[in-house]
Design a protein around this motif. Sequence first.
Motif, PDB file in Angstrom:
ATOM      1  N   SER A 181      -3.028  17.940  -9.840  1.00 56.94           N
ATOM      2  CA  SER A 181      -4.001  18.247  -8.781  1.00 56.94           C
ATOM      3  C   SER A 181      -3.682  19.580  -8.119  1.00 56.94           C
ATOM      4  O   SER A 181      -4.583  20.307  -7.697  1.00 56.94           O
ATOM      5  CB  SER A 181      -4.020  17.135  -7.726  1.00 56.94           C
ATOM      6  N   ARG A 182      -2.389  19.914  -8.016  1.00 55.01           N
ATOM      7  CA  ARG A 182      -2.011  21.209  -7.435  1.00 55.01           C
ATOM      8  C   ARG A 182      -2.322  22.343  -8.405  1.00 55.01           C
ATOM      9  O   ARG A 182      -2.636  23.461  -7.980  1.00 55.01           O
ATOM     10  CB  ARG A 182      -0.537  21.222  -7.064  1.00 55.01           C
ATOM     11  N   MET A 183      -2.258  22.079  -9.683  1.00 57.30           N
ATOM     12  CA  MET A 183      -2.685  23.077 -10.665  1.00 57.30           C
ATOM     13  C   MET A 183      -4.188  23.319 -10.542  1.00 57.30           C
ATOM     14  O   MET A 183      -4.655  24.456 -10.614  1.00 57.30           O
ATOM     15  CB  MET A 183      -2.332  22.604 -12.070  1.00 57.30           C
ATOM     16  N   ARG A 184      -4.927  22.244 -10.334  1.00 56.00           N
ATOM     17  CA  ARG A 184      -6.363  22.382 -10.093  1.00 56.00           C
ATOM     18  C   ARG A 184      -6.602  23.144  -8.790  1.00 56.00           C
ATOM     19  O   ARG A 184      -7.541  23.949  -8.691  1.00 56.00           O
ATOM     20  CB  ARG A 184      -7.015  20.993 -10.022  1.00 56.00           C
ATOM     21  N   ALA A 185      -5.756  22.929  -7.802  1.00 53.86           N
ATOM     22  CA  ALA A 185      -5.878  23.654  -6.541  1.00 53.86           C
ATOM     23  C   ALA A 185      -5.702  25.155  -6.765  1.00 53.86           C
ATOM     24  O   ALA A 185      -6.425  25.971  -6.186  1.00 53.86           O
ATOM     25  CB  ALA A 185      -4.846  23.138  -5.539  1.00 53.86           C
ATOM     26  N   PHE A 186      -4.746  25.532  -7.607  1.00 55.51           N
ATOM     27  CA  PHE A 186      -4.575  26.950  -7.927  1.00 55.51           C
ATOM     28  C   PHE A 186      -5.801  27.498  -8.649  1.00 55.51           C
ATOM     29  O   PHE A 186      -6.208  28.640  -8.413  1.00 55.51           O
ATOM     30  CB  PHE A 186      -3.319  27.157  -8.773  1.00 55.51           C
ATOM     31  N   GLU A 187      -6.402  26.696  -9.526  1.00 50.64           N
ATOM     32  CA  GLU A 187      -7.630  27.149 -10.190  1.00 50.64           C
ATOM     33  C   GLU A 187      -8.731  27.413  -9.162  1.00 50.64           C
ATOM     34  O   GLU A 187      -9.496  28.378  -9.296  1.00 50.64           O
ATOM     35  CB  GLU A 187      -8.092  26.102 -11.205  1.00 50.64           C
ATOM     36  N   ASN A 188      -8.795  26.572  -8.154  1.00 54.66           N
ATOM     37  CA  ASN A 188      -9.816  26.776  -7.122  1.00 54.66           C
ATOM     38  C   ASN A 188      -9.540  28.023  -6.292  1.00 54.66           C
ATOM     39  O   ASN A 188     -10.476  28.674  -5.817  1.00 54.66           O
ATOM     40  CB  ASN A 188      -9.909  25.539  -6.236  1.00 54.66           C
ATOM     41  N   ILE A 235      -3.274  16.401 -18.532  1.00 48.63           N
ATOM     42  CA  ILE A 235      -3.973  15.800 -17.395  1.00 48.63           C
ATOM     43  C   ILE A 235      -5.010  16.746 -16.803  1.00 48.63           C
ATOM     44  O   ILE A 235      -6.163  16.369 -16.565  1.00 48.63           O
ATOM     45  CB  ILE A 235      -2.968  15.355 -16.315  1.00 48.63           C
ATOM     46  N   LEU A 236      -4.624  17.988 -16.560  1.00 51.24           N
ATOM     47  CA  LEU A 236      -5.534  18.947 -15.932  1.00 51.24           C
ATOM     48  C   LEU A 236      -6.845  19.141 -16.694  1.00 51.24           C
ATOM     49  O   LEU A 236      -7.901  19.247 -16.053  1.00 51.24           O
ATOM     50  CB  LEU A 236      -4.826  20.293 -15.741  1.00 51.24           C
ATOM     51  N   PRO A 237      -6.855  19.189 -18.027  1.00 48.77           N
ATOM     52  CA  PRO A 237      -8.150  19.359 -18.710  1.00 48.77           C
ATOM     53  C   PRO A 237      -9.157  18.263 -18.387  1.00 48.77           C
ATOM     54  O   PRO A 237     -10.364  18.531 -18.296  1.00 48.77           O
ATOM     55  CB  PRO A 237      -7.758  19.334 -20.199  1.00 48.77           C
ATOM     56  N   VAL A 238      -8.687  17.035 -18.193  1.00 50.28           N
ATOM     57  CA  VAL A 238      -9.584  15.935 -17.825  1.00 50.28           C
ATOM     58  C   VAL A 238     -10.049  16.105 -16.379  1.00 50.28           C
ATOM     59  O   VAL A 238     -11.242  15.973 -16.066  1.00 50.28           O
ATOM     60  CB  VAL A 238      -8.880  14.573 -18.002  1.00 50.28           C
TER      61      VAL A 238
END
Length: 344
Positions: free
Chosen positions: A101-108, A244-247
Amino acid sequence: MSSTETMLASPMSQASSAPRSALRTVPNKGLDKEVDSVQHAIGVARTYRERDATKTLAAILNNYLVAFSCIAISEFAARASSLPKGVSGAIYLLAVLIIASRMRAFENLVHEASHNNLFQSADSHRRFEFLYAFPIFKVVEDYRRSHLIHHQHLGNRQKDPDILRLFSLGLDELPERPIWYLFGLPMTGFMTYEYLTTSFWEFWESSTSRSSKTIYWTTIMLGITYANLYRSFLSYYLIPFFLILPVTRYWAEISEHMGLDLRGGEFGSSRTNIGTLHHWYLNPHNDGYHAVHHLCSQVPFHLLPKAHAKLMAASEDFAKKTRFSYGLGDSFRQMRGERTRVDG
């Protein structure tokens, strides 16, 4: 110079001075009223454009602190002889889910940087991208080129790169095969394959920031080698990032526009995903306020909730026509129930 190049050359033009709906032919007598309503809403949103480097750096630091705290807790649990293996395994699983989720946060944050919303200085987005973009294999300028085309041509089957990609995956048929597209496809591992053969490959292939990103990842890998952290790198970076992140990314991305009418109006073409799971996991840093973002992309992440609240009170059309989701299940239900309507 093309219209996209013009947008790139002038970052402050990213929130169009004319609403997208005003640039199309809408065959109804209420066009002038619609344009006036959109212009009014844009005017309201544009009062929330103040960048704040302190909040940006705090958000970046928070992502790192959460991720490294999860690693520390998981490693402590793995070494605690008093804990059953099943408990330590469950703690590890929870840890990598949160890290993803924090990796997704960096993407955002990269998404925000593509609109120059993180720092007052446009150049700072490039100078500091080693903090938030390189760790997830992104270069802000490369991402910006594609993303601004999405804003300019939202919902155009031939020109919108996001719609082109999602429809190429078959998501125009989501209502006919909801189980497959909502659960089957993302769980097959295909999204990892797609990422590796597109975005990940393009990160290394692109000449943009070549020296900086090469130095960054060379330093990281030398540090891992020197400290013999290969197991930790596999467990706490490679697994959450590639499995996990790709999903997570797939569910977040399709929740933004799928199941909506994208054929003209500014209102109702982007879903506002503000459920708890969206807020903390799928759409961190207020990325779920997507209707506000598409109305005025210059509103930075930390002001999106305030801009949304103001628009709900000040714009009747925004309040009536914006589509809301209060949870992932709600998003799935909406996408399953309606086809995505696009131009072209």
